[in-house]
Design an enzyme around this catalytic site. Structure first.
Site, PDB file in Angstrom:
ATOM      1  CB  CYS A 127      -0.942  -0.005   1.204  1.00 28.31           C
ATOM      2  SG  CYS A 127      -2.088  -1.394   1.211  1.00 28.31           S
ATOM      3  CE  LYS A 192      -7.510  -1.993   4.773  1.00 30.10           C
ATOM      4  NZ  LYS A 192      -7.113  -1.404   3.468  1.00 30.10           N
ATOM      5  CE  LYS A 245     -11.553  -3.156   4.033  1.00 33.40           C
ATOM      6  NZ  LYS A 245     -10.821  -2.586   2.879  1.00 33.40           N
TER       7      LYS A 245
END
Length: 325
Positions: A127, A192, A245
């Protein structure tokens, strides 16, 4: 004398009257996968009912979503070419940038949220920008800010960074403000986790890391304290929404954050969706019942908005009179 709580459950009308948890279509956000190319409508094997679309095949889907009353979309992109710095993520003619302009021109009433990350665009699948075998946090911030700005210039209504780099909200808020996008909201993937529930999504978006994992930047699900720091820092840096999430395995976290001044979002992720689909296919569960029970569980825990791959079918069930909200 014992308490007769069943008195308030005697009929559907009575149960509907006294309930205090509600769900509306306006609270659902539907993810879409846009793939660079032509004549693509490819079902995702691990996510039955979900597809990758090229832009020349997306209008039929958008019209159906509009007719069903879906109002908000979350866009993900799958480019043809990937490189170490994910340059197609911030390219003016990138697939998401093209998709935003296409939807705004042809279906202007949709609210468009864009995923801001690099994993779908980097050749290594991580990422951000690598420094050896780890992601260089501060160098990555420059690229993430450029991605957010490119989405804003294309017409996005909300940008949603999912990378989990420290300081990325501040970097995006700064560049957006400097370029006249002062009122463009940021939906932060603040909480997350490094989760096993993401497997089907990585098939959908071609975003699996080519080595290692993402545990140095996504959160450890064994910790019950660090999410407070993540949320506090994102709020201080300028986030406008806070997201948790995955969703269903983290109802405790959602409930702990329910009194935030900012809207709270839950992402009902791919693995959660695919498990329901697999069990339903085998006749093990009542699919509609399970889906709605999950949605109301999230609302009961305290969320305001739900990102879910079930949004379209929920809208279809409502339209067909199979369920009521």
């Amino acid at each position: 004398m014992f308490t007769r709580t069943r008195r308030l459950r005697g009929s559907k009308t009575l149960r509907d009257m006294v309930r205090n948890v509600n769900l509306h279509l306006d609270e659902l956000i539907y993810p879409l996968f846009l793939e660079e190319g032509e004549n693509i409508k490819a079902e995702i094997d691990s996510m039955p009912g979900q597809y990758r679309f090229s832009l020349d095949r997306i209008d039929e889907e958008l019209q159906e979503l509009k007719d069903l009353g879906i109002k908000a979309l979350l866009l993900f992109g799958i480019p043809k070419e990937k490189d170490p710095v994910g340059s197609q993520a911030y390219a003016e003619d990138g697939i998401v940038q093209q998709g935003i302009r296409h939807i705004k021109k042809n279906f202007p009433n949709f609210l468009i949220i864009t995923d801001v990350c690099m994993c779908e665009y980097t050749s290594h699948g991580h990422c951000g920008i690598l420094n050896g075998c780890d992601v260089n946090n501060d160098e990555t911030l420059k690229y993430l800010a450029q991605i957010a700005l490119s989405h804003a210039k294309a017409g996005a209504d909300i940008v949603a960074p999912s990378d989990m780099m420290d300081g990325r909200i501040e970097a995006m808020r700064t560049i957006l403000d400097e370029n006249g996008f002062t009122y463009l909201p940021i939906m932060a993937y603040s909480v997350k986790y490094a989760s096993n529930y993401y497997g089907p999504f990585r098939d959908a978006a071609d975003s699996a890391p080519s080595f290692g994992d993402r545990k140095t930047y996504q959160m450890d699900f064994r910790s019950s304290k660090e999410y407070f720091r993540e949320v506090e820092s994102d709020i201080e840096e300028g986030a406008d929404f806070i997201m948790v999430k995955p969703a269903l395995a983290y109802l405790d976290v959602i409930h702990a954050l329910k009194d935030l001044a900012l809207p709270l979002v839950a992402y009902n992720v791919s693995g959660e969706y695919s498990m329901v689909k697999a069990a339903a296919k085998n006749g093990w569960i009542n699919e509609k019942g399970i889906v709605m029970e999950n949605m109301y569980a999230l609302k009961r825990a305290g969320v305001n908005l739900i990102i879910t791959y079930h949004a379209k079918e929920i809208a279809q069930w409502v339209k067909n009179g199979e369920i009521t909200l």
